[in-house]
Scaffold this motif. Structure first.
Motif, PDB file in Angstrom:
ATOM      1  N   LEU A 297       0.756  -1.273   0.124  1.00  0.00           N
ATOM      2  CA  LEU A 297       0.074  -0.034   0.047  1.00  0.00           C
ATOM      3  C   LEU A 297       0.948   1.047  -0.023  1.00  0.00           C
ATOM      4  CD1 LEU A 297      -2.885  -0.946   2.395  1.00  0.00           C
ATOM      5  CD2 LEU A 297      -3.107  -0.691   0.107  1.00  0.00           C
ATOM      6  N   ARG A 298       1.930   1.213   0.743  1.00  0.00           N
ATOM      7  CA  ARG A 298       2.851   2.406   0.890  1.00  0.00           C
ATOM      8  C   ARG A 298       3.629   2.813  -0.564  1.00  0.00           C
ATOM      9  NH1 ARG A 298       4.678   0.579   5.862  1.00  0.00           N
ATOM     10  NH2 ARG A 298       6.555   0.094   4.976  1.00  0.00           N
ATOM     11  N   CYS A 299       3.930   1.744  -1.101  1.00  0.00           N
ATOM     12  CA  CYS A 299       4.694   1.787  -2.561  1.00  0.00           C
ATOM     13  C   CYS A 299       3.514   2.271  -3.402  1.00  0.00           C
ATOM     14  CB  CYS A 299       5.126   0.372  -2.991  1.00  0.00           C
ATOM     15  SG  CYS A 299       6.534  -0.384  -1.844  1.00  0.00           S
ATOM     16  N   PHE A 300       2.449   1.548  -3.451  1.00  0.00           N
ATOM     17  CA  PHE A 300       1.240   2.104  -4.377  1.00  0.00           C
ATOM     18  C   PHE A 300       0.892   3.775  -4.226  1.00  0.00           C
ATOM     19  CE2 PHE A 300      -3.220   2.980  -5.146  1.00  0.00           C
ATOM     20  CZ  PHE A 300      -3.319   2.753  -6.471  1.00  0.00           C
ATOM     21  N   VAL A 301       0.674   3.975  -3.020  1.00  0.00           N
ATOM     22  CA  VAL A 301       0.493   5.392  -2.391  1.00  0.00           C
ATOM     23  C   VAL A 301       1.727   6.235  -2.888  1.00  0.00           C
ATOM     24  CG1 VAL A 301      -0.020   6.797  -0.641  1.00  0.00           C
ATOM     25  CG2 VAL A 301      -1.326   4.572  -0.673  1.00  0.00           C
ATOM     26  N   ASN A 302       2.684   5.938  -2.581  1.00  0.00           N
ATOM     27  CA  ASN A 302       3.880   6.879  -3.102  1.00  0.00           C
ATOM     28  C   ASN A 302       4.021   7.023  -4.433  1.00  0.00           C
ATOM     29  OD1 ASN A 302       5.152   7.551  -0.355  1.00  0.00           O
ATOM     30  ND2 ASN A 302       5.975   5.695  -0.462  1.00  0.00           N
ATOM     31  N   THR A 303       3.838   6.007  -5.302  1.00  0.00           N
ATOM     32  CA  THR A 303       3.838   6.026  -6.648  1.00  0.00           C
ATOM     33  C   THR A 303       2.554   6.840  -7.159  1.00  0.00           C
ATOM     34  OG1 THR A 303       4.946   3.852  -6.765  1.00  0.00           O
ATOM     35  CG2 THR A 303       3.930   4.818  -8.877  1.00  0.00           C
ATOM     36  N   PHE A 304       1.405   6.663  -6.787  1.00  0.00           N
ATOM     37  CA  PHE A 304       0.240   7.375  -7.127  1.00  0.00           C
ATOM     38  C   PHE A 304       0.614   8.969  -6.771  1.00  0.00           C
ATOM     39  CE2 PHE A 304      -3.865   9.317  -6.245  1.00  0.00           C
ATOM     40  CZ  PHE A 304      -4.403   9.173  -7.608  1.00  0.00           C
ATOM     41  N   LEU A 305       1.141   9.261  -5.936  1.00  0.00           N
ATOM     42  CA  LEU A 305       1.260  10.686  -5.420  1.00  0.00           C
ATOM     43  C   LEU A 305       2.370  11.183  -5.916  1.00  0.00           C
ATOM     44  CD1 LEU A 305       0.886  10.473  -1.503  1.00  0.00           C
ATOM     45  CD2 LEU A 305      -0.917  11.009  -3.281  1.00  0.00           C
ATOM     46  N   SER A 306       3.511  10.600  -6.544  1.00  0.00           N
ATOM     47  CA  SER A 306       4.491  11.170  -7.337  1.00  0.00           C
ATOM     48  C   SER A 306       4.141  11.359  -8.542  1.00  0.00           C
ATOM     49  CB  SER A 306       5.779  10.235  -7.218  1.00  0.00           C
ATOM     50  OG  SER A 306       6.149  10.099  -5.826  1.00  0.00           O
ATOM     51  N   ALA A 307       3.140  10.591  -9.056  1.00  0.00           N
ATOM     52  CA  ALA A 307       2.704  10.914 -10.572  1.00  0.00           C
ATOM     53  C   ALA A 307       1.803  11.984 -10.589  1.00  0.00           C
ATOM     54  CB  ALA A 307       1.926   9.527 -10.940  1.00  0.00           C
ATOM     55  N   ILE A 308       0.973  12.506  -9.660  1.00  0.00           N
ATOM     56  CA  ILE A 308       0.017  13.584  -9.459  1.00  0.00           C
ATOM     57  C   ILE A 308       0.779  14.686  -9.434  1.00  0.00           C
ATOM     58  CG2 ILE A 308      -1.763  14.717  -8.112  1.00  0.00           C
ATOM     59  CD1 ILE A 308      -2.905  11.936  -7.305  1.00  0.00           C
ATOM     60  N   ASP A 309       1.925  14.523  -8.359  1.00  0.00           N
ATOM     61  CA  ASP A 309       2.833  15.869  -8.223  1.00  0.00           C
ATOM     62  C   ASP A 309       3.740  16.137  -9.530  1.00  0.00           C
ATOM     63  OD1 ASP A 309       3.850  17.809  -6.733  1.00  0.00           O
ATOM     64  OD2 ASP A 309       5.094  16.513  -5.421  1.00  0.00           O
ATOM     65  N   PHE A 310       4.144  15.237 -10.141  1.00  0.00           N
ATOM     66  CA  PHE A 310       4.960  15.189 -11.512  1.00  0.00           C
ATOM     67  C   PHE A 310       3.977  16.036 -12.791  1.00  0.00           C
ATOM     68  CE2 PHE A 310       6.595  13.850 -15.631  1.00  0.00           C
ATOM     69  CZ  PHE A 310       7.798  14.374 -15.401  1.00  0.00           C
ATOM     70  N   LEU A 311       2.683  15.189 -12.813  1.00  0.00           N
ATOM     71  CA  LEU A 311       1.970  15.798 -13.752  1.00  0.00           C
ATOM     72  C   LEU A 311       1.427  17.335 -13.261  1.00  0.00           C
ATOM     73  CD1 LEU A 311       0.096  15.496 -16.374  1.00  0.00           C
ATOM     74  CD2 LEU A 311      -1.572  14.497 -14.884  1.00  0.00           C
ATOM     75  N   ASN A 312       1.284  17.647 -12.413  1.00  0.00           N
ATOM     76  CA  ASN A 312       0.425  19.065 -11.779  1.00  0.00           C
ATOM     77  C   ASN A 312       1.687  19.771 -11.978  1.00  0.00           C
ATOM     78  OD1 ASN A 312      -1.378  20.643 -10.221  1.00  0.00           O
ATOM     79  ND2 ASN A 312       0.654  20.752  -9.389  1.00  0.00           N
ATOM     80  N   LYS A 313       2.856  19.481 -11.833  1.00  0.00           N
ATOM     81  CA  LYS A 313       4.174  20.542 -12.140  1.00  0.00           C
ATOM     82  C   LYS A 313       4.024  21.177 -13.616  1.00  0.00           C
ATOM     83  CE  LYS A 313       8.988  20.829 -11.393  1.00  0.00           C
ATOM     84  NZ  LYS A 313       9.013  21.760 -10.317  1.00  0.00           N
ATOM     85  N   PHE A 314       3.763  20.308 -14.590  1.00  0.00           N
ATOM     86  CA  PHE A 314       3.696  20.781 -15.886  1.00  0.00           C
ATOM     87  C   PHE A 314       2.351  21.224 -16.371  1.00  0.00           C
ATOM     88  CE2 PHE A 314       7.487  18.031 -16.067  1.00  0.00           C
ATOM     89  CZ  PHE A 314       8.500  19.061 -16.634  1.00  0.00           C
ATOM     90  N   THR A 315       1.374  20.921 -15.691  1.00  0.00           N
ATOM     91  CA  THR A 315       0.015  21.064 -16.050  1.00  0.00           C
ATOM     92  C   THR A 315      -0.163  22.842 -15.737  1.00  0.00           C
ATOM     93  OG1 THR A 315      -0.793  18.893 -15.682  1.00  0.00           O
ATOM     94  CG2 THR A 315      -2.326  21.215 -15.447  1.00  0.00           C
ATOM     95  N   ILE A 316       0.136  23.201 -14.489  1.00  0.00           N
ATOM     96  CA  ILE A 316       0.402  24.693 -14.457  1.00  0.00           C
ATOM     97  C   ILE A 316       1.127  25.419 -15.090  1.00  0.00           C
ATOM     98  CG2 ILE A 316       1.001  26.285 -12.604  1.00  0.00           C
ATOM     99  CD1 ILE A 316      -1.537  24.971 -11.868  1.00  0.00           C
ATOM    100  N   ASN A 317       2.140  25.115 -15.658  1.00  0.00           N
ATOM    101  CA  ASN A 317       3.092  25.570 -16.597  1.00  0.00           C
ATOM    102  C   ASN A 317       2.147  25.845 -17.826  1.00  0.00           C
ATOM    103  OD1 ASN A 317       5.865  23.648 -15.558  1.00  0.00           O
ATOM    104  ND2 ASN A 317       5.280  25.727 -14.949  1.00  0.00           N
TER     105      ASN A 317
END
Length: 340
Positions: free
Chosen positions: A181-201
């Motif tokens: 669960l920790r691995c899944f959540v960390n991967t999911f949160l990292s993906a959201i964080d990464f996508l959001n970074k370029f989305t705002i740009n």
């Protein structure tokens, strides 16, 4: 041994480091054309703290709402202060509001940086258009304010969930299920964080709403076979390393000067520590701005490439050497030009 390993890493990754240095140079040139950002961004932070003042005042006064009630314990009678029922709920709401506001302000700063740099990039004049920062501020707190608030909410939730996961890790929760669960959540949160970074740009460049900007950003990078990981990971790590090295050297020099020249004794260590912290804050702010400029120029280059245009030749000469995304090396992806 350690120095040898570090040298070997630099030699093996020499081409990547050279490319990253050139990317940082291009971003520094873009930032030098928009130095007004260094005045606007701290002003936005100060505005956030001003916004916090009434919230904190109301929290203090909310704590005064209640009444004195009698209580009996172990046969003794005494009086205690009992808060009204709505006070804990108000505290929770106020704290969540402050967290959301802080996250939204960070996204607003990214939006202003991206909008300003994009106006410089897509202008024919190298100096950039006039009132670029003013227009970006007007859009950030006007038409695109909902996008910024939604992005701030998303990032705030990600930060809270990440803190919960880290707290569970510190408590040493055992079991294979917890680990998965920790691995899944960390991967999911990292993906959201990464996508959001370029989305705002991208939202700052085009004015799109958040969801459509996220979809169009992904499609833009996919069509052009660009590796966003390279720009995101390598440049950030190099900038962070430079910050740590410079701040450490500065602190050592300050300590040596104070001990040898002024003879402060043990107090020189405290002064050197304060100097190190201060320089870390200043350089951290500069790196934060420069990192967002790198991302913005990267997205602008992708838009240029997608439309078959060249607005900044020096940028194309550097970014054309970016590695192709591994997930798209096998075949060719049909390109549909983006209309911005």
């Amino acid at each position: 041994m350690i120095i040898g390993v570090i040298v070997w890493i630099f030699v093996v990754n020499r081409h990547r480091i050279e490319l990253t240095v050139r990317i940082i140079g291009v971003a520094s040139n873009a930032l030098s054309r928009n130095l007004g950002l260094f005045g606007v961004l701290p002003a936005l932070t100060i505005g956030l703290f001003v916004y916090y003042v009434p919230i904190v005042v109301f929290l203090i006064f909310a704590n005064l709402n209640g009444k004195i009630v009698p209580r009996e314990e172990n046969g003794e009678h005494f009086c205690v202060w009992k808060q009204d029922r709505w006070v804990p709920a108000y505290y929770a709401l106020a704290i969540l509001t402050m967290l959301w506001s802080a996250a939204a302000m960070v996204e607003a700063q990214v939006y202003v940086i991206s909008g300003t740099i994009a106006r410089w990039y897509f202008s024919k004049d190298d100096a950039g258009p006039k009132h670029g920062i003013r227009n970006s501020l007007r859009n950030a707190f006007g038409a695109s304010f909902g996008t910024i608030c939604f992005s701030g909410l998303l990032i705030g939730v990600v930060r809270i969930l990440r803190a919960m996961v880290d707290n569970a890790r510190r408590e040493d929760a055992s079991g294979i299920v917890n680990l998965i669960l920790r691995c899944f959540v960390n991967t999911f949160l990292s993906a959201i964080d990464f996508l959001n970074k370029f989305t705002i740009n991208f939202a700052a460049i085009t004015g799109e709403a958040y969801c459509s900007a996220a979809r169009m950003t992904y499609e833009l990078l996919r069509r052009n076979l660009l590796s966003a990981v390279f720009v995101e990971a390598v440049s950030t790590r190099i900038l962070a390393g430079i910050t740590l090295v410079l701040s450490a050297i500065y602190a050592i020099v300050v300590c040596v000067i104070l001990k040898a020249g002024i003879h402060l004794g043990n107090d020189s260590y405290f002064v050197a520590l304060m100097a190190w912290v201060l320089l870390i804050i200043v350089l951290g702010f500069f790196v934060h701005v420069l990192d967002n400029v790198i991302d913005t120029v990267y997205v602008c280059y992708a838009v240029d490439r997608d439309r078959g245009e060249v607005y900044k030749q020096d940028v194309h000469e550097v970014y054309v050497h970016l590695p192709i995304s591994r997930s798209h090396r096998a075949g060719f992806v049909a390109r549909t030009p983006l209309v911005v």
